[in-house]
Scaffold this active site. Sequence first.
Site, PDB file in Angstrom:
ATOM      1  N   TYR A 155       1.168  -1.369  -0.487  1.00 52.81           N
ATOM      2  CA  TYR A 155      -0.234   0.351  -0.120  1.00 52.81           C
ATOM      3  C   TYR A 155       0.964   1.013  -0.228  1.00 52.81           C
ATOM      4  CZ  TYR A 155      -3.411   3.366   1.111  1.00 52.81           C
ATOM      5  OH  TYR A 155      -4.702   3.916   0.642  1.00 52.81           O
ATOM      6  N   TYR A 209     -10.675  -3.543   5.124  1.00 49.46           N
ATOM      7  CA  TYR A 209     -10.017  -2.478   6.374  1.00 49.46           C
ATOM      8  C   TYR A 209     -10.294  -1.869   7.543  1.00 49.46           C
ATOM      9  CZ  TYR A 209     -10.920  -0.564   1.113  1.00 49.46           C
ATOM     10  OH  TYR A 209     -10.851  -0.278   0.015  1.00 49.46           O
TER      11      TYR A 209
HETATM   12  C1  LIG Z   1      -9.223   2.248  -1.363  1.00 49.79           C
HETATM   13  S1  LIG Z   1     -10.545   2.381  -2.253  1.00 49.79           S
HETATM   14  C2  LIG Z   1     -10.610   0.817  -3.108  1.00 49.79           C
HETATM   15  C3  LIG Z   1     -10.992   1.316  -5.058  1.00 49.79           C
HETATM   16  C4  LIG Z   1     -11.850   2.064  -5.453  1.00 49.79           C
HETATM   17  N1  LIG Z   1     -13.395   1.419  -5.455  1.00 49.79           N
HETATM   18  C5  LIG Z   1     -12.129   2.704  -6.051  1.00 49.79           C
HETATM   19  O1  LIG Z   1     -13.174   3.216  -7.048  1.00 49.79           O
HETATM   20  O2  LIG Z   1     -10.994   3.645  -6.465  1.00 49.79           O
HETATM   21  C6  LIG Z   1     -11.754   2.490  -0.810  1.00 49.79           C
HETATM   22  C7  LIG Z   1     -13.978   3.320  -1.481  1.00 49.79           C
HETATM   23  O3  LIG Z   1     -13.866   1.945  -2.700  1.00 49.79           O
HETATM   24  C8  LIG Z   1     -15.102   2.010  -2.458  1.00 49.79           C
HETATM   25  N2  LIG Z   1     -15.341   0.675  -1.721  1.00 49.79           N
HETATM   26  C9  LIG Z   1     -14.336  -0.879  -0.843  1.00 49.79           C
HETATM   27  N3  LIG Z   1     -14.814  -1.652  -1.179  1.00 49.79           N
HETATM   28  C10 LIG Z   1     -15.950  -2.130  -1.076  1.00 49.79           C
HETATM   29  C11 LIG Z   1     -16.790  -2.417  -0.902  1.00 49.79           C
HETATM   30  N4  LIG Z   1     -16.929  -3.632  -0.180  1.00 49.79           N
HETATM   31  N5  LIG Z   1     -18.748  -1.949  -0.866  1.00 49.79           N
HETATM   32  C12 LIG Z   1     -18.489  -1.259  -1.232  1.00 49.79           C
HETATM   33  N6  LIG Z   1     -17.734   0.137  -1.736  1.00 49.79           N
HETATM   34  C13 LIG Z   1     -16.578  -0.195  -1.121  1.00 49.79           C
HETATM   35  C14 LIG Z   1     -15.470   2.570  -1.346  1.00 49.79           C
HETATM   36  O4  LIG Z   1     -16.092   4.155  -1.692  1.00 49.79           O
HETATM   37  C15 LIG Z   1     -14.340   3.361  -0.543  1.00 49.79           C
HETATM   38  O5  LIG Z   1     -14.747   4.147  -0.028  1.00 49.79           O
END
Ligand SMILES: C[S@@+](CC[C@H](N)C(=O)[O-])C[C@H]1O[C@@H](n2cnc3c(N)ncnc32)[C@H](O)[C@@H]1O
Length: 736
Positions: free
Chosen positions: A595, A698
């Site tokens: 990360y 997370y």
């Molecule tokens: C580190 S980012 C992961 C990458 C992200 N999905 C992107 O499109 O850039 C974390 C975000 O992804 C989304 N996310 C990650 N895991 C999720 C889950 N299990 N359910 C819904 N949203 C999720 C949430 O919006 C979160 O704030």
Amino acid sequence: MGSKSNTERARKALEAMKQLGFSKKEATPVLKNLLRLFGNNWEPIEDECYRALADAILDRHQETAADRGCSATRPTPDDDHHPLTLCGASRDVDTETDEPRTKKPRATNSDPQSPPSLTDDQDVPAAISPPSHGASPQFRPQTRASARLRQASPSSVTAAHKRPRQMMDEDFQDSAFLREPKPEPDIDMDAIQGTAATSDCPNAHLGLIDYPLNASSSRVALPLALLPPDQNVPQISGPKKRAIQPCSKVNTGEGSSVIDVASSTMGEVKMSLKCSVDPKFRMPSLEAVFKMVEDKYLHSYKILPPEFSIGSLMNEICQCVVQLGSDHIAEHNTESDVAGNGRCSQNEPMTGSIPFVKPIACEDGGNRKCKSAGESFIVEDSENSSVAKQKTHLALANLKPIHDVTDISKGEERVRISVANEFASEKCPPSFYYIRGNLVFQNAYVNISVARIGDEDCCADCFGNCLSAPIPCACTRETGGEYVYTPEGLVRTPFLDECVSMNRFPEKCHKFFCKSSCPLERSRNEASPEPCRGHLARKFIKECWSKCGCNMQCGNRVVQRGITCNLQVFFTGEGKGWGLRTLDELPKGAFVCEYVGEVLTSTELHERTLQNMNNGRHTYPVLLDADWGSEGVLKDEEALSLDSTFYGNVGRFINHRCYDANLVEIPVEVETPDHHYYHLAFFTTKKVEAFEELTWDYGIDFGDGKDPVKAFQCLCGSRYCRGIRHPRKRGKAAAK
Ligand SMILES: C[S@@+](CC[C@H](N)C(=O)[O-])C[C@H]1O[C@@H](n2cnc3c(N)ncnc32)[C@H](O)[C@@H]1O
């Protein structure tokens, strides 16, 4: 122009075409087509004395000719410098009757404003005039339309100079044209620009340049190759801002080529490659061309997978043109989203982008310099106040680096990491700067120094691969005298399982509680911080490093060698935005990626949090809190976190999954002997199938209503989901 009626504009356009020898009958459908293509925007059509229209008509001629099975005609001796002649291009039309005629149009030219006459020897649609002698420098073939335009009207000569507006010009909202040059060293640019400057065209020094040749020759418009769009593009201010494309020099020598790519928002991409060819050139079959190129690549470069084909390569080029050309649209639509959250980039409020142990919101942008600090880098802003620096991140975000869909790491990693979207939504993740290693934002104290590494923290006497030595080296001190990695580079199961269990059931694990105020709580409320909620006493991997005698292939160096598995950033289509998946099957305990992000202090993180809240944006940085509370008072600059909102690697795409995620994060000590700063590496918790999404827990408590940052609605799909719909039941089930 704006007040002119469409009928009036159409009449003028057709009139202009008529003067060029194009009948109303043939010009009308082309005009209609162009209007449709440009979304009823007349400007690009009227520009350069209807150059686009004339070009389109000529293109149509060419297509019609090709449909009739004609290829390039053999040149006559006079045509030595006219290697390509349009089939059917000599056909002309009686401008009065709209009927084809055999004679080329003749017009008198007593009035300097009226079109000059087209003589038999001048009217060469695909005209390439031989170089003249004397003052005129070498030149390139003029384009068909420009030749006609130039001959038709003196004013069109200057208009032709505006050609470069085709690239990145705001006037062309619905179509974009790119021209990629080959270096062309033979032309005297000063001469060209000087000539151009004598015209009254504001862009005269750009693109298509008219050349005054000697008295006996006609003037020739020179299409100058333009630099690609990522070069610095000076802007002319004025009623309409114009992007100017710097010209590269023109090479009239053999083998020079110019690629033209044009696209429209309707998804049409047209590519043409102009090459110098032998006068005896005959058009080969496309099939033969494809086969030859494929063979060449396969046999000479040996870089092709078996499914490679030129057809798919061209298709990919088209898609890249469309994608790159569309990026700015996505950017305008996603102004509030700079953190790489797919959901937000669909104009939803961002619920967080950076995963973390304890969620904190953040944001920022700007004037920054980077300086390296060992393997880390410091990113500095020119402004002094920390808040101002955070603000500059907003500006930074607006710089919008463009992703390379074939490798989002842009070569930073040892493997290419492609981007895929099987859904018709966004083509690319929102912008961020890809970095392979962490960067210090400003005040974080990351003390990497050789002097700090004592003999007990390195294996200076080792040689080659430590794992092959009969006795474990000093670097295993932290892991009870045992290497964590197997000879295959996998984390051993007992160690791995302990890490997984610690993450799944933190409440059962040993925690450190900050002795004085907790930096995290301090950052949340400096005046009266809440008591420390505890930080996990994490298990560490300690890798050999530069002060060790072993080599880079030593089995106790896995994370520092970087990503080795084939990964892909993909659009999940499950409401989670973008995600990361493996393209190959991965065994249990395999290193996937780190990360990576900016290293922030808790104060900086808090400032970002505030900024972010003001902008309605949330991100989730990862706290490097492994040892918080194990010592006395932790100074703010030592309480570190990683934030990959603006600078990060593929780790920022890993989505959350409650409890049974297939990745676990393990702290890895590489260049520092303490636990203030460390690397956070992801390893597989079990065998992962090819194309399976990679996820990690997370550690978010979705039921924690007190947290200042609202967690996203979990869509992980795990049967143990702690998500807001069944917070208690699921949590308990999993804990059993
Ligand atoms: C580190 S980012 C992961 C990458 C992200 N999905 C992107 O499109 O850039 C974390 C975000 O992804 C989304 N996310 C990650 N895991 C999720 C889950 N299990 N359910 C819904 N949203 C999720 C949430 O919006 C979160 O704030």
